[in-house]
Write a protein that holds these residues in place. Structure first.
Motif, PDB file in Angstrom:
ATOM      1  N   GLU A 108       0.805  -1.217   0.000  1.00  9.09           N
ATOM      2  CA  GLU A 108       0.000   0.000   0.000  1.00  9.09           C
ATOM      3  C   GLU A 108       0.842   1.271   0.000  1.00  9.09           C
ATOM      4  OE1 GLU A 108      -2.731  -0.546   3.227  1.00  9.09           O
ATOM      5  OE2 GLU A 108      -3.748  -2.172   2.188  1.00  9.09           O
ATOM      6  N   ARG A 129      -2.122   5.928   1.312  1.00 10.84           N
ATOM      7  CA  ARG A 129      -2.158   4.470   1.184  1.00 10.84           C
ATOM      8  C   ARG A 129      -2.630   4.120  -0.221  1.00 10.84           C
ATOM      9  NH1 ARG A 129      -2.967   2.147   6.990  1.00 10.84           N
ATOM     10  NH2 ARG A 129      -1.865   3.817   8.070  1.00 10.84           N
ATOM     11  N   GLU A 140      -4.497   2.185  -1.716  1.00 10.77           N
ATOM     12  CA  GLU A 140      -5.582   1.231  -1.509  1.00 10.77           C
ATOM     13  C   GLU A 140      -6.167   0.835  -2.853  1.00 10.77           C
ATOM     14  OE1 GLU A 140      -6.214   0.144   1.426  1.00 10.77           O
ATOM     15  OE2 GLU A 140      -5.776   1.724   2.901  1.00 10.77           O
ATOM     16  N   HIS A 161     -12.163   3.659   2.566  1.00  7.33           N
ATOM     17  CA  HIS A 161     -10.750   3.856   2.217  1.00  7.33           C
ATOM     18  C   HIS A 161     -10.552   4.999   1.234  1.00  7.33           C
ATOM     19  CE1 HIS A 161     -10.454  -0.326   3.754  1.00  7.33           C
ATOM     20  NE2 HIS A 161      -9.272   0.084   4.165  1.00  7.33           N
TER      21      HIS A 161
HETATM   22 MG    MG Z   1      -5.564  -0.836   5.619  1.00  7.51          MG
END
Ligand code: MG
Ligand code: ATP
Length: 438
Positions: A173, A213, A215, A222
């Motif tokens: 990530e 991140r 993601e 997220h």
């Molecule tokens: Mg996570």
């Protein structure tokens, strides 16, 4: 509510309404408009509220053409008599005596009933909506409340770098950056590895900063860029970390309930669902107990050792009206820096705070492993080379002390408190795998 203290002439709409009678000067944007041959009604909007304003043609014969054509989002300054009017949307009306058009607006692209995609493409304009305005005000209260909680508790605000050369929360990530041709530089996923060295100077520290991140999952919780409120403290026990998390959330929710009643109402948020959070202790359970509750009450079987998935967290949180602090997860599913439970080496002294109503994890925290040899072993177990963590491991070499900390995802908190469907509405310009514009 903001009064314009820099200029004494203009009142905020809220302030004008609390004055209630007499002559007022206000300014803002046309939120709605309708008119006839003799009258023009506009609803004026500013940061504080909206108010109906009426222009009578007989007072504005020369400029009637301009008034008649006032369109949505035109900016105006105006002066007039304010009075109560039960028929007006916010209970007051201004009979306009003079006005000045400041910035024209033609064919404003946002009209009613537009698709989510269209609103996302026009996010820069959608921010002006009453809904986004309400959310952004609550968000502002939340940021201020986090700051005052930590300040009141004697924490120093401390900042770590965003360009980092170590990884904290797992390689897949990470966003790597082309740093003058060097490729081992990443955007921060957490301040933690750069915060731990600072507790030896300041002992109790916090920050609110962006974390990144990569993601790849498209979930309602997220983002690729989010604001991360983190704390770290020397000499802590695991209980101290959980207590601070609980007190912080209580403080933030209390502040929002005190400050933003109007915004919560506009968002149709049921505040009764937030009140227990302030008044009642949070529910604390171990991971192992959580599995038992999932089995007994939700008919969900999770094998010991597997991390809780979103669906399981969701089910659990529906059983309580306050957040759950879930502790002592299997060592295998948690980060290398979490301390082994001295009473059970299979689990770590880590805690996830799960927010009610299906919201799931909002805080991840732990007591940190402060023993040099143990933390090196944990790194090796996870396939990492301790040599890459040189500067970080010095924190365990020179006067190591028990310590711990946590990270709170501010947008997840905003989403839960505002009762939003998606985390994307908890930030002005959401960044996800699919969207990085406008
Ligand atoms: Mg996570
Ligand atoms: P999840 O399992 O939900 O992905 P995580 O275990 O990766 O969360 P941590 O690494 O513990 O999360 O990060 C601390 C906090 O940061 C989380 O509790 C959450 O509130 C927030 N957070 C983590 N990832 C994101 C993200 N992609 N978008 C928004 N907030 C996030």
């Amino acid at each position: 509510m903001p009064e314009y203290t820099m200029t004494t002439k203009y009142l905020s709409l809220q302030h004008a309404m609390s004055q209630g009678t007499g002559k007022v000067s206000v300014r803002g944007w046309v939120h709605r408009e309708r008119g006839s041959n003799k009258l023009k009604f506009i609803v004026l909007r500013d940061a504080s509220s909206t108010i109906q304003c009426v222009f009578e043609r007989q007072n504005f014969e020369k400029s009637w053409e301009e008034i008649d054509h006032l369109q949505i989002e035109t900016s105006l300054e105006l002066t007039g008599e304010i009075k109560k009017d039960a028929r007006a949307p916010t209970g007051y009306e201004i009979a306009v005596q003079s006005y000045q058009l400041i910035g024209p607006s033609e064919n404003y692209p946002l009209t009613k009933d537009q698709s989510i995609e269209f609103l996302a493409d026009n996010r820069h304009l959608w921010l002006r909506s009453r809904k986004m305005t309400a959310i952004l005000k609550i968000r502002s209260t939340i940021f201020a409340a986090i700051d005052d909680y930590f300040t009141k508790e004697g924490f120093y605000e401390y900042h770590s770098p965003i360009f980092q050369a170590v990884q904290c929360e797992g390689g897949s990530e990470l966003f790597s950056v082309d740093y003058f041709g060097k490729k081992d530089v990443f955007l921060s996923q957490s301040w933690q590895l750069y915060a731990e060295p600072a507790i030896f100077a300041l002992e109790k520290i916090y920050t609110i900063a962006p974390s990144f991140r990569a993601e790849k999952s498209k979930t309602s919780r997220h983002l690729t860029e989010y604001w991360h409120a983190e704390m770290e403290m020397a000499w802590s026990t695991f209980e101290d970390i959980m207590d601070h998390g609980e007190q912080l959330i209580k403080h933030v929710v209390k502040k929002v309930l005190e400050t933003n009643a109007e915004e919560l109402k506009l968002l149709e948020r049921d505040v009764k669902k937030l009140e227990p959070v302030v008044k009642k202790p949070f529910v604390r359970m171990t991971y192992t107990e959580a599995l038992k509750i999932l089995k007994d009450k939700c008919k969900m079987k999770v094998e010991w050792g597997k991390d809780l998935r979103t669906i399981e967290e969701e089910k659990l949180t529906h059983l309580y009206d306050v957040p759950i602090i879930c502790t002592r997860y299997p060592k295998k599913v948690k980060a290398f820096y979490m301390m082994e439970d001295p009473k059970n080496s299979e689990v770590v002294l880590g805690c996830d705070f799960l927010a009610p109503e299906g919201n799931g994890e909002i805080i991840g925290g732990s007591q940190r492993e402060h023993d040099l040899e143990k933390i090196k072993n944990r790194l090796r177990e996870q396939g990492e080379d301790p040599a890459q963590y040189g500067f970080y491991l010095d924190t365990r070499r020179y006067g190591s002390v028990p310590h711990g900390g946590f990270g709170l995802g501010v947008e997840r908190l905003v989403k839960w408190i505002c009762g939003l469907e998606s985390i994307k509405d908890a930030i002005a310009f959401p960044r996800t795998m699919e969207r990085y514009k406008p």
